[in-house]
Design a protein around this motif. Structure first.
Motif, PDB file in Angstrom:
ATOM      1  N   MET A  35       0.819  -1.204   0.000  1.00 49.48           N
ATOM      2  CA  MET A  35       0.000   0.000   0.000  1.00 49.48           C
ATOM      3  C   MET A  35       0.856   1.259   0.000  1.00 49.48           C
ATOM      4  O   MET A  35       1.808   1.342   0.761  1.00 49.48           O
ATOM      5  N   ASN A  36       0.501   2.224  -0.834  1.00 44.17           N
ATOM      6  CA  ASN A  36       1.076   3.563  -0.669  1.00 44.17           C
ATOM      7  C   ASN A  36       0.066   4.608  -1.132  1.00 44.17           C
ATOM      8  O   ASN A  36      -1.010   4.274  -1.632  1.00 44.17           O
ATOM      9  N   ARG A  37       0.433   5.858  -0.971  1.00 46.07           N
ATOM     10  CA  ARG A  37      -0.510   6.948  -1.217  1.00 46.07           C
ATOM     11  C   ARG A  37      -1.029   6.936  -2.666  1.00 46.07           C
ATOM     12  O   ARG A  37      -2.199   7.145  -2.920  1.00 46.07           O
ATOM     13  N   ILE A  40      -3.690   4.481  -3.272  1.00 47.04           N
ATOM     14  CA  ILE A  40      -4.993   4.902  -2.730  1.00 47.04           C
ATOM     15  C   ILE A  40      -5.648   5.882  -3.700  1.00 47.04           C
ATOM     16  O   ILE A  40      -6.800   5.729  -4.078  1.00 47.04           O
ATOM     17  N   PRO A 122      -6.995  -3.201   5.563  1.00 50.29           N
ATOM     18  CA  PRO A 122      -6.482  -1.870   5.937  1.00 50.29           C
ATOM     19  C   PRO A 122      -6.411  -0.956   4.715  1.00 50.29           C
ATOM     20  O   PRO A 122      -6.737   0.233   4.814  1.00 50.29           O
ATOM     21  N   PHE A 123      -6.019  -1.511   3.586  1.00 53.75           N
ATOM     22  CA  PHE A 123      -5.957  -0.706   2.366  1.00 53.75           C
ATOM     23  C   PHE A 123      -7.353  -0.214   2.006  1.00 53.75           C
ATOM     24  O   PHE A 123      -7.555   0.960   1.676  1.00 53.75           O
ATOM     25  N   ARG A 125      -9.865   0.213   3.959  1.00 52.67           N
ATOM     26  CA  ARG A 125     -10.254   1.213   4.945  1.00 52.67           C
ATOM     27  C   ARG A 125      -9.624   2.560   4.571  1.00 52.67           C
ATOM     28  O   ARG A 125     -10.294   3.607   4.615  1.00 52.67           O
ATOM     29  N   ALA A 126      -8.348   2.522   4.175  1.00 57.80           N
ATOM     30  CA  ALA A 126      -7.663   3.763   3.788  1.00 57.80           C
ATOM     31  C   ALA A 126      -8.335   4.391   2.579  1.00 57.80           C
ATOM     32  O   ALA A 126      -8.534   5.610   2.525  1.00 57.80           O
ATOM     33  N   THR A 129     -11.682   5.853   3.597  1.00 54.80           N
ATOM     34  CA  THR A 129     -11.465   7.109   4.322  1.00 54.80           C
ATOM     35  C   THR A 129     -11.161   8.229   3.326  1.00 54.80           C
ATOM     36  O   THR A 129     -11.751   9.320   3.399  1.00 54.80           O
ATOM     37  N   ALA A 130     -10.255   7.934   2.415  1.00 56.81           N
ATOM     38  CA  ALA A 130      -9.872   8.943   1.427  1.00 56.81           C
ATOM     39  C   ALA A 130     -11.083   9.380   0.617  1.00 56.81           C
ATOM     40  O   ALA A 130     -11.265  10.573   0.346  1.00 56.81           O
TER      41      ALA A 130
END
Lengths: 152, 860
Positions: A35-37, A40, A122-123, A125-126, A129-130
């Motif tokens: 995972m990275n920004r 996402i 978790p990814f 969820r990220a 959220t984003a």
């Protein structure tokens, strides 16, 4: 093997590359996700159906039909997904690593052996959220522009 | 199971297999639950549920397939990018193969597949006269017979006839010579052609002495009159006679390329049944077959034979209208060419299949890893096929581009074989063909590697450490190379035959000297040159004038000089050759002036040519024979002997000249008799000029014609060299095309041989190492590899030679001076191919000798 030693340090593959690799091999990305920004951001904007599914399993794992029901209940029947939409979305979410299958089966009375349960990674969820941040920024902008009458 | 449940199971089946394997049972269950839930919420909910089910079927399931395909395409693109040499070789060879096929198909489509532009053209027939005694299979109709047929025949809705010629049109500025047919009033109705503007002829206009009317062709109307509709009713002068324009006919609406149609005026009093000048067609009544029409016409011919003495031995032939416009020979030639390019594409596919197999065996380890990680075999086969289809479609797009660039060349190639109004173009039908060919090619070269990719056992491949190869692949590659060599042998043999044929054609003895010869046609309007004398005098002055012009070496007059497309025949027999008289034979005839032979440099073998003695009505009835005719008619000296013609007239032989190829380069000289143009003339004659240097002959001739009669125009001006080149253009193109196809196929086959052997040597490095360690010599190893190559290509060339023997007869119609089973070619080509394959095999064989036993064995 004799000859030159192989290079010890290799660049870490990006999430996209890993996902491609996983797809080409025919296995799910969840096994090797990373995972990275940028990964996402690449998921945004999230299709509404995806967000509905993520919300439905945000508080705990559910099986497919339960997700359909949860979405319908929460929207008072306004959003009803067809099984095709649901499982098409689930496949994408699985392949992109936003959700994963749960190996352990909850021992409830109505448990059917055919049923698989899904939960948010978790990814995922990220990403959710984003997406929520993106939507609320959008709502704020609309309010600032006078497009929304009153705060609910 | 309930119907509903079965329906849900069926819907699930519409999803891709990977998807079904993961979600199938769950989805079916979700459908059931959702339905029950909807049913409990009432009818409205139920109907919206079914709507969403329909959407799933229509959108979601195809969507999932599409996603998978996009994944596969991405994967294929990536793996092709990793092998750029393979990708480029594949694309270029496919583009060449598919491009050649597309270009060839545009011609086949335009000539042989497109329906004729006449409605219900299946009911149109061509009617010929025939004469079995004179061995004339097909002949024009006499006007009187046409009238009798129209009256007596019952099989036809109607008949129509026309006579072709040319006419000088004076419309204001300068006179032009145009093609004209004189046609019956029934022609347009029989062809179902409607005038664009105006009307067909009236009954009055087709009567002798009636008002003069003319129809213009649409393109002529556009070019000369700017498509002005007010031209209807206007007067145009045709050969000096005023005609009223009554209508405009579409170009595609007639059979021949003409500019003007005038009524065919038949005056029964002046016509003879022996004067065969008309082209006759007819439209069958609905339900009448060709055979029934033939029977009907046989009856009519019998009645006419009994009735009229000069029609006694004439019968009729009712033939296919389509075959007349698109001769079966042309169609065969086209299909031969199409087959040749299809063979090239087949070789391309074989070669690519081979390359794909090599890639597949190099990738067997990768495939095994993917299988071990859980990819399905179906998915892997799909990916291999996606790769080949992707290549094929990209190659096909390149091919269409190539064919599009080639269209002008192809168009030039196809002139002469195109039916009226047809043009060569890359239309929808052609594009569809290219797409179909591309997909077929992709499947063809992809399916074998895909099928073989499933035979490998995962554990075995992984254990072998990527060294070995499945035995089926080795066999498949051998079979592919053998077929490639066989196909190349067939193509190279065909190419060799065509090239030899073209070379023989180039060196054919013409019987005359074509250098610096120009021909031009001219016609005298009967109205102003009513008497034979006036015409003969005009031509004498014309020839004298041109001969005297500066830069002209010699000039003459003829009714049909070589390669001007004129062909005339008549029966002839020798008088007193034997007590019974010799049997009549068919000979061509020409009217020529005395210096015709000198101008064309045709050798006078015996006797003399025409001079003042053969001028005018009271001149001598003399004939000059071609050598072959003289030999056929007379056993001894032919001079001063007499011949009787089919029209019962008797002529005395005054000379014998060399044989001339009058019709075409490829047609052997025909027995010909020459009569004096001082005695008789044709409606249009040809001026033959040999210039001393490079002068504008056409201008000179035009100037001299204008000085004698300003209203006359010359037409069909051509240089003999050009006519010869045109004549040889078709065989040249055929030889050039097939030769290039063959070279391409040969190159691909040699690459195939090289590839298989190189691969074999690498694969057997260890075995070779062991053998060398045990005492095998490098020379011995070379021998082993070459022997293997010899065996593969040997089988290939033998199969190919056998194939050539089968294919050869199809080429026969395209060959000149060389047999379709030419022994030298049939033996030489396979031997040459074998030798070249040995050269291709030599590099891998040499590499085998370079194997170092120590290195090879240490690699274990």
């Amino acid at each position: 093997m004799s000859g030159r030693p192989r290079r010890a340090v290799r660049r870490r593959p990006s999430g996209r590359e890993l996902r491609r690799l996983a797809n080409s091999v025919g296995i799910g990305y969840n096994n090797i996700r990373y995972m990275n920004r940028r990964d996402i951001d690449r998921q945004l904007p999230l299709p509404p159906a995806f967000l509905h599914i993520l919300i439905a399993i945000g508080d705990g794992e559910r099986h497919g039909y339960a997700i359909m029901q949860a979405v319908a209940d929460r929207t008072s029947g306004k959003v009803r997904m067809s099984p095709g939409t649901l499982y098409g979305s689930i496949r994408r979410l699985l392949d992109d690593g936003l959700i994963e299958e749960v190996m352990r089966r909850p021992s409830r009375g109505d448990d059917d052996e055919r049923r698989r349960y899904y939960r948010v990674t978790p990814f995922g969820r990220a990403v959710a959220t984003a997406e929520t941040v993106r939507l609320s920024t959008l709502v704020q902008d609309a309010r600032a522009a006078g497009l929304v009458l009153r705060k609910g | 199971m309930r119907v509903r449940d079965r329906l849900f199971a069926w819907i699930v089946r519409m999803y891709p297999r990977e998807f079904r394997d993961r979600f199938g049972p769950e989805m079916a269950a979700a459908y059931r639950n959702a339905r029950d839930d909807a049913a409990s919420r009432g009818l409205g909910a139920l109907s919206s549920f079914w709507t969403s089910v329909a959407t799933d079927v229509a959108m979601r399931a195809p969507g999932e397939h599409l996603m998978l395909t996009i994944d596969d395409v991405r994967f294929a693109l990536r793996s092709l990018r990793a092998a750029p040499v393979f990708a480029i070789v594949a694309l270029v060879t496919l583009a060449l193969g598919i491009g050649a096929n597309t270009a060839m198909y545009t011609v086949v489509e335009a000539v042989a597949l497109r329906p004729l532009p006449f409605p219900d053209s299946g009911r149109l027939v061509r009617i010929w006269e025939k004469n079995d005694t004179l061995k004339i299979a097909q002949f024009s109709t006499s006007a009187l017979n046409y009238l009798s047929w129209r009256e007596k025949a019952r099989a036809f809705e109607d008949l129509a006839a026309w006579r072709s010629g040319s006419v000088t049109v004076a419309t204001g500025t300068e006179p032009v010579r145009v093609q004209r047919i004189e046609a019956t009033r029934s022609l347009l109705p029989v062809l179902r052609t409607e005038p664009v503007v105006g009307r067909n002829f009236t009954g009055d206009e087709v009567r002798v002495g009636g008002p003069r009317a003319a129809l213009l062709l649409e393109s002529f109307w556009r070019d000369r009159f700017g498509a002005d509709p007010s031209v209807i009713g206007r007067q145009v002068s045709l050969d000096g006679v005023a005609h009223t324009v009554v209508g405009i006919v579409p170009d595609r609406g007639l059979v021949s390329q003409v500019q003007i149609v005038t009524p065919l005026l038949i005056d029964p009093a002046k016509e003879s049944r022996a004067n065969h000048t008309l082209t006759t067609i007819a439209r069958l009544r609905p339900g009448v077959t060709l055979a029934q029409a033939q029977q009907d016409m046989d009856r009519v011919a019998r009645e006419l034979s009994g009735e009229f003495a000069d029609d006694a031995r004439w019968g009729t032939v009712v033939a296919s209208f389509y075959d007349w416009l698109v001769p079966p020979a042309v169609r065969t030639a086209l299909y031969v060419m199409l087959a040749a390019v299809a063979l090239v594409l087949l070789v391309v596919c074989t070669n690519l299949a081979n390359l794909m197999l090599a890639r597949a065996s190099a990738r067997s380890r990768e495939l095994a890893v993917r299988l071990a990680l859980g990819a399905t075999r179906a998915r892997i086969i799909r990916q291999v096929l996606t790769e080949s289809l992707l290549l094929a479609i990209a190659g096909g797009a390149g091919g269409v581009l190539l064919a599009w660039r080639l269209t002008p060349v192809v168009r030039r190639l196809a002139t002469g074989v195109l039916p009226p109004g047809s043009t060569v173009s890359l239309n929808a039908s052609v594009l569809f063909f290219s797409l179909a060919v591309s997909i077929a090619a992709g499947v063809l070269f992809g399916v074998l590697p895909a099928a073989l990719s499933r035979t490998g056992d995962v554990a075995m491949v992984l254990n072998r450490g990527g060294r070995g190869v499945a035995p089926q692949q080795g066999l498949a590659r051998q079979v592919l190379v053998i077929s490639e060599v066989a196909l190349a042998t067939v193509l190279v043999s065909a190419g060799a035959l065509l090239v030899q044929s073209y070379q023989r054609l180039q060196h054919a003895d013409l019987g005359f000297n074509p250098n610096r010869i120009t021909t031009a046609m001219i016609g005298l309007p009967a109205e102003r040159y009513a008497s034979a004398e006036s015409a003969i005098t005009f031509y004498q002055r014309l020839v004298a004038g041109i001969s005297a012009a500066p830069g002209v070496e010699s000039a003459a007059l003829g009714s049909g000089p070589p390669l001007t497309g004129v062909s005339t025949g008549m029966p002839v027999g020798a008088i007193g050759a034997s007590p019974l008289g010799s049997a009549d034979m068919q000979a061509d005839w020409r009217f020529v002036s005395g210096n015709y032979f000198a101008t064309l440099a045709v050798p006078v073998v015996q006797g003399r040519t025409f001079d003042q003695r053969e001028i005018g009505e009271h001149g001598l009835a003399s004939v000059v024979l071609s050598q072959s005719l003289a030999r056929a008619l007379f056993s001894g000296d032919p001079l001063q002997r007499q011949v009787r013609l089919g029209n019962r007239r008797v002529y005395t032989v005054i000379g014998v000249v060399g044989d001339v190829r009058n019709l075409s380069l490829a047609t052997a000289p025909r027995p010909t008799m020459y009569f004096s143009s001082g005695e008789l003339l044709w409606p249009s004659m040809t001026i033959v000029v040999r210039s001393a240097g490079d002068i504008p002959v056409a201008q000179t001739v035009r100037r001299i014609v204008a000085s004698l009669d300003p209203e006359l125009a010359i037409f069909n001006v051509q240089r003999m060299r050009d006519a010869l080149a045109n004549n040889a253009a078709q065989p040249q193109t055929t030889a050039w095309l097939v030769g290039n196809f063959a070279a391409l196929a040969l190159l691909l086959a040699l690459i195939g041989v090289y590839g298989v052997l190189a691969y074999l040597v690498v694969q057997r490095t260890r075995e070779i190492g062991v053998r060398m360690a045990l005492g095998a010599t490098p020379r011995g190893m070379t021998y082993v590899v070459l022997r293997y190559a010899m065996r593969l290509t040997g089988i290939g060339v033998i199969a190919g030679a056998a194939g050539s023997l089968v294919v050869g007869p199809l080429l026969a119609s395209e060959l000149y001076g060389v047999s379709a089973h030419d022994t030298a070619t049939m033996i030489g080509v396979p031997l040459a191919l074998l030798a070249m394959s040995m050269l291709a095999a030599f590099v891998p064989a040499w590499r085998a000798t370079r194997v170092d036993p120590l290195v090879a064995l240490r690699a274990e």
